[in-house]
Motif scaffolding. Structure first.
Motif, PDB file in Angstrom:
ATOM      1  N   VAL A   1      69.748  -5.923  -3.396  1.00 15.92           N
ATOM      2  CA  VAL A   1      69.104  -4.706  -3.909  1.00 15.92           C
ATOM      3  C   VAL A   1      70.118  -3.835  -4.653  1.00 15.92           C
ATOM      4  O   VAL A   1      69.933  -3.487  -5.806  1.00 15.92           O
ATOM      5  CB  VAL A   1      68.438  -3.911  -2.760  1.00 15.92           C
ATOM      6  CG1 VAL A   1      67.813  -2.635  -3.305  1.00 15.92           C
ATOM      7  CG2 VAL A   1      67.399  -4.772  -2.059  1.00 15.92           C
ATOM      8  N   CYS A   2      71.207  -3.492  -3.962  1.00 14.89           N
ATOM      9  CA  CYS A   2      72.195  -2.619  -4.600  1.00 14.89           C
ATOM     10  C   CYS A   2      73.362  -3.416  -5.172  1.00 14.89           C
ATOM     11  O   CYS A   2      74.200  -2.866  -5.865  1.00 14.89           O
ATOM     12  CB  CYS A   2      72.720  -1.575  -3.608  1.00 14.89           C
ATOM     13  SG  CYS A   2      73.630  -2.274  -2.215  1.00 14.89           S
TER      14      CYS A   2
ATOM     15  N   CYS B   1      69.720  -0.529   2.113  1.00 15.54           N
ATOM     16  CA  CYS B   1      68.570  -0.815   1.266  1.00 15.54           C
ATOM     17  C   CYS B   1      67.390  -1.359   2.084  1.00 15.54           C
ATOM     18  O   CYS B   1      66.289  -1.478   1.565  1.00 15.54           O
ATOM     19  CB  CYS B   1      68.956  -1.844   0.196  1.00 15.54           C
ATOM     20  SG  CYS B   1      70.344  -1.302  -0.810  1.00 15.54           S
TER      21      CYS B   1
END
Ligand code: ZN
Length: 98
Positions: free
Chosen positions: A74-75, A97
């Motif tokens: 996600v990040c 996340c």
């Protein structure tokens, strides 16, 4: 007597020239010796930036993922495995996340 007048002048010129030459030769000597000294270091230093994988010291912020680390899908941050919240189909998500 005429040579007495000329002599100091010439000596002054020669002195300044000599000192310049001396400085030059000293600088050359210095740089030459420093090149000699640096050659091994530079040889190593040149290899590091060229080969990204071996340049670990220079790319501390881009260190390859460690065995106990994962990349959050996600990040996209590389985080320690202890911060792995979930893993589905190879998609690893960090606790931030999740
Ligand atoms: Zn994340």
């Amino acid at each position: 007597m005429a040579t007495d007048y000329d002599a100091p002048r010439k000596t002054d010129d020669e002195l300044s020239e000599d000192s310049i030459e001396e400085l030059k030769s000293r600088r050359v000597d210095k740089s030459a010796s420093s090149v000699d000294v640096d050659e091994t270091e530079q040889a190593e230093g040149f290899e590091l930036p060229g080969a990204d994988l071996s340049g670990e010291e220079l790319t501390v912020s881009v260190v390859p993922k460690q065995a106990d680390e994962f990349t959050c899908s996600v990040c996209f941050l590389v985080q320690h495995r202890s911060r792995l919240a979930s893993e589905t189909d190879g998609r690893q998500v960090c606790v931030d996340c999740a």
